[in-house]
Design a protein around this motif. Structure first.
Motif, short mmCIF file in Angstrom:
data_model
loop_
_atom_site.label_atom_id
_atom_site.label_comp_id
_atom_site.label_asym_id
_atom_site.label_seq_id
_atom_site.Cartn_x
_atom_site.Cartn_y
_atom_site.Cartn_z
N GLY A 22 48.92 -24.67 4.48
CA GLY A 22 48.22 -23.56 4.23
C GLY A 22 47.60 -23.25 5.52
N ASN A 23 46.48 -22.47 5.46
CA ASN A 23 45.68 -21.96 6.54
C ASN A 23 44.62 -22.76 7.15
OD1 ASN A 23 47.49 -19.87 6.70
ND2 ASN A 23 46.34 -18.66 5.33
N LEU A 24 44.23 -23.68 6.32
CA LEU A 24 42.84 -24.48 6.75
C LEU A 24 42.88 -25.98 6.74
CD1 LEU A 24 40.87 -22.40 4.36
CD2 LEU A 24 40.88 -22.11 6.63
N TYR A 47 37.42 -26.63 11.48
CA TYR A 47 37.81 -25.29 11.90
C TYR A 47 39.04 -24.84 11.26
CZ TYR A 47 41.40 -28.42 14.13
OH TYR A 47 42.28 -29.32 14.27
N VAL A 48 39.40 -23.45 11.39
CA VAL A 48 40.23 -22.96 10.68
C VAL A 48 41.50 -23.11 11.53
CG1 VAL A 48 41.35 -20.44 10.21
CG2 VAL A 48 38.95 -20.84 10.14
N ARG A 49 42.25 -23.72 10.62
CA ARG A 49 43.53 -24.50 11.17
C ARG A 49 44.62 -23.18 11.74
NH1 ARG A 49 47.61 -28.74 8.09
NH2 ARG A 49 49.10 -28.94 9.96
N GLY A 91 39.06 -18.11 -6.10
CA GLY A 91 38.59 -17.29 -5.07
C GLY A 91 39.73 -17.34 -4.01
N ASP A 92 40.83 -17.63 -4.31
CA ASP A 92 42.18 -17.75 -3.42
C ASP A 92 43.27 -17.78 -4.14
OD1 ASP A 92 43.18 -17.13 -0.89
OD2 ASP A 92 43.25 -19.38 -0.38
N LEU A 93 43.14 -17.26 -5.53
CA LEU A 93 44.41 -17.58 -6.25
C LEU A 93 45.81 -16.83 -6.01
CD1 LEU A 93 45.01 -19.17 -8.70
CD2 LEU A 93 43.72 -17.60 -10.31
N LEU A 113 47.18 -4.92 0.48
CA LEU A 113 47.16 -4.69 1.86
C LEU A 113 46.55 -5.48 2.96
CD1 LEU A 113 45.10 -1.23 0.97
CD2 LEU A 113 47.49 -1.63 1.43
N ARG A 114 45.60 -6.55 2.55
CA ARG A 114 45.40 -7.59 3.63
C ARG A 114 46.42 -8.40 4.11
NH1 ARG A 114 43.66 -13.08 1.59
NH2 ARG A 114 43.22 -13.26 3.87
N ARG A 115 47.39 -8.77 3.39
CA ARG A 115 48.46 -9.50 3.57
C ARG A 115 49.29 -8.61 4.69
NH1 ARG A 115 47.10 -14.76 2.90
NH2 ARG A 115 46.45 -15.16 0.93
#
Ligand code: ADP
Ligand code: SR1
Ligand code: MG
Length: 423
Positions: free
Chosen positions: A47-49, A71-73, A239-241, A367-369
């Protein structure tokens, strides 16, 4: 409320220190057996985190340790992020399990100082996004996801809860503000402005990226959805599904990773699921070795998205008809036949509004992806940039139409028709 600072006892775990950490928690011995020397950990976080360790004893017993990093990985330690997100994830898993237990990993215990959740190792489950890239079908998926969405969104809303309890939960999850902030920037704002971490397939999509930033209609419509995200405290949303937060086998579906949980619009989770189905749909062409070989699989993705919506609406409406124990639309106001009929009409209006919310959020998630900081494996795994950009262009067109015309769509079937036209 947990502190936002790194507590004195916090240290990021390593593969070689996980067994020692677990051995300090007596609960572990019931799960993995009595001898820590027989436990092996490997870090698998993609994942990102966060850090995620699978721990297995040599006799096959297992668990997972998920630990937050400060922090954000994805970005690195220059971007701090509070460890308290682990606390919110743990609480969200508890509240979701009150209404939708069978779709979650079992949580064994939580260590607040280490910001670590110790839970069931899901296997042979596969992260759904990876399953979609491989072309795997999941016969139970639509029904399970629809049920999960109906149960969690209804069960944490004012339709099910007394107002004081719901207000207390809204207040608690307001503390997860920094995770919401990431969404506010990464989903709702950055793709529509020049932002340091934005990226896209370049130079192929340079024209589209510039068009997005100059698209006044899209920017206004996108901010309508950001407004909903900021203000509409309808239910405890995951929230992040996205499809990276779902693990499945053909027989079983689980939803993981609710660290972005907060009280927000129901359509946000619905849109995340749908938008990621459409991203998977447009990516399929890029995974073909022979022309059209993924045609049937793409159709399965569209049919499954439609079934998720169908199962969600029927499940949600059934709960509303049978379990309306909350302060919203209190059941006692609708006991006579005329009032009951009026309420039925209102439910149709309510679901129609939810469809529009869900589709708008779905478009924004698509769009964000493609233009934001965090991309998806569905598209990133298409190595040839020409092929990838070809798929992305189509996804961008649908994404934009979903955001701009969110309230005009009458059904998922109509969206599917449009997706086919664009493909
Ligand atoms: P992040 O919050 O960093 O995105 P996730 O919760 O999505 O972390 O987990 C990252 C990865 O770890 C998942 O994609 C999955 O491969 C693995 N994982 C997480 N939880 C489990 C679990 N309970 N069982 C098996 N694998 C898991
Ligand atoms: C840097 S965090 C980027 C994204 O990863 C998470 O899964 C969320 O979707 C977040 O926006
Ligand atoms: Mg994740």
């Amino acid at each position: 409320m947990p502190s936002r600072d790194v507590p004195p006892g916090y240290t990021p775990l390593l593969e070689k220190t996980v067994a020692g950490f677990l051995a300090r928690h007596p609960e572990t011995f019931d799960i993995l057996g009595p001898d820590p020397d027989r436990w092996r950990a490997r870090e698998v976080g993609d994942g990102n985190l966060n850090l995620v360790f699978i721990v297995q004893s040599d006799d096959g017993r297992s668990l997972v340790v998920k630990q937050a990093l400060p922090y954000v990985r994805l970005v690195g330690d220059s971007w701090p992020l509070p460890l308290s997100r682990s606390y919110f994830e743990r609480r969200a898993l508890q509240l979701q399990s009150e209404v939708a237990d069978r779709f979650l990993p079992k949580v064994y215990f939580y260590d607040e100082t280490a910001a670590a959740i110790v839970m069931e190792y899901l296997h042979p489950h596969v992260v759904l996004r990876k399953g979609f890239v491989r072309g795997i079908r999941y016969p139970r998926l639509a029904e399970d996801l629809g049920a999960f969405l109906a149960q969690t969104l209804f069960g944490t809303s004012d339709l099910a809860l007394p107002a004081p309890r719901k207000r207390a939960q809204v207040s608690f999850f307001s503390g997860n503000a920094e995770l919401c902030r990431l969404t506010e920037d990464f989903v709702f704002t950055d793709p529509y402005r020049i932002a340091a971490l934005n990226r896209w397939t370049t130079p192929h999509l340079d024209d589209l990226a510039a068009e997005l930033r100059a698209d006044a209609e899209l920017k206004v419509c996108s901010q309508r959805f950001k407004w909903l995200f900021l203000n509409h405290t309808e239910a405890l949303v995951h929230g992040d599904l996205h499809t990276g937060s779902i693990m499945a086998t053909p027989e079983d579906t689980r939803v993981i990773d609710p660290e972005f949980a907060f009280y927000g619009p129901m359509g946000f989770d619905l849109g995340a699921v749908l938008g990621n189905f459409y991203l998977a749909y447009f990516a399929q062409e890029g995974h073909e070795q022979r022309s059209h070989e993924r045609h049937e699989y793409r159709e399965w993705l569209l049919a499954t998205a439609e079934q998720v919506w169908g199962t969600f609406t029927s499940g949600f409406l059934r709960l509303w008809q049978e379990n309306a124990t909350g302060d919203g639309y209190p059941a006692e106001l609708f006991s006579d036949p005329v009032a009951r009929q009026a309420l039925e009409k209102e439910r149709v209006v309510f679901m129609r509004r939810l469809l529009g919310d869900a589709l708008g959020f779905a478009g924004m998630k698509m769009l964000r992806r493609i233009f934001g900081v965090a991309h998806v494996e569905d598209l990133e795994s298409i190595e040839d940039p020409d092929r990838r950009a070809h798929c992305e262009r189509k996804a961008v067109r649908l994404g934009r139409e979903l955001v701009v015309n969110a309230r005009a769509w009458l059904s998922l079937a109509d969206v599917n028709v449009r997706a086919r036209e664009l493909s």
